[in-house]
Design a protein around this motif. Structure first.
Motif, mmCIF file in Angstrom:
data_model
loop_
_atom_site.group_PDB
_atom_site.id
_atom_site.type_symbol
_atom_site.label_atom_id
_atom_site.label_comp_id
_atom_site.label_asym_id
_atom_site.label_seq_id
_atom_site.Cartn_x
_atom_site.Cartn_y
_atom_site.Cartn_z
ATOM 1 N N LEU A 133 5.660 -1.481 5.404
ATOM 2 C CA LEU A 133 5.641 -2.825 4.835
ATOM 3 C C LEU A 133 7.003 -3.515 4.811
ATOM 4 O O LEU A 133 7.071 -4.735 4.970
ATOM 5 N N GLU A 177 -0.719 -4.479 -0.876
ATOM 6 C CA GLU A 177 -0.310 -5.035 0.414
ATOM 7 C C GLU A 177 -0.713 -4.098 1.565
ATOM 8 O O GLU A 177 -1.155 -4.561 2.618
ATOM 9 N N TYR A 224 -3.135 -5.078 4.730
ATOM 10 C CA TYR A 224 -2.722 -4.903 6.124
ATOM 11 C C TYR A 224 -3.469 -3.769 6.822
ATOM 12 O O TYR A 224 -3.067 -3.323 7.892
#
Length: 177
Positions: A27, A143, A147
């Motif tokens: 990330l 997150e 993703y």
């Protein structure tokens, strides 16, 4: 341009303990440095001498994408903040990693990532970071799910591992109990 993300020891150790450091790398490793401070590294090194944290602290120290720690320039602000975060009976080094990380995030216009309740609350109230630039493990897990780097069940499991084994800041959708 993406902001640097500055990690404290609490966040790194929580993610290392549950084998989720690759999530942080995926990330955030493409963001500009810095990523951690000398005090955070010292705290991780100190953790290698504690049986419970030895293995996961070594995993943190072996991460090449963290790169070299960066010292904040405003040392007086670091010392003041450390005193604000610490209780009177704590050692001089207590909360130094959090203090350095918060001040460094301010200096580089970055985000601060922590699972430390006191540091999270303090940083979130500052005008220079505020709640939008203070992140937690929950934010990283969410997150990663967005993703497609983790399934919902993997996120829930990772979340619960941190929450059950350690104190964790949590106001997120993955809270299962």
């Amino acid at each position: 341009m993406a902001q640097p993300v500055i990690y404290d020891t609490c966040l790194l150790s929580h993610m290392a303990e549950i084998d989720r450091l690759p999530v942080l790398e995926y990330l955030y490793s493409d963001r500009p440095t810095p990523r951690w401070t000398p005090a955070v590294k010292r705290e991780v090194v100190k953790g290698t001498k504690v049986p419970r944290s030895r293995d996961f602290c070594h995993r943190i120290l072996n991460l090449t994408w963290l790169e070299d720690p960066i010292e904040p320039k405003d040392t007086s602000a670091v010392l003041y903040l450390r005193s604000q975060l610490s209780k009177s009976d704590q050692s001089q080094s207590a909360n130094m990693g959090e203090a350095e990380s918060i001040i460094l995030a301010r200096e580089v216009s970055g985000s601060f990532m922590t699972n430390d309740f006191g540091a999270y609350g303090y940083a979130g109230r500052t005008e220079y970071l505020g709640t939008s630039r203070v992140l937690t493990a929950c934010d990283a897990l969410h997150e990663a799910y967005n993703y497609n780097q983790m399934s919902l069940s993997d996120v829930e499991q990772a979340h619960d591992q941190i929450r059950l084994e350690r104190n964790m800041i949590c106001e997120c959708q993955f809270k299962s109990s």
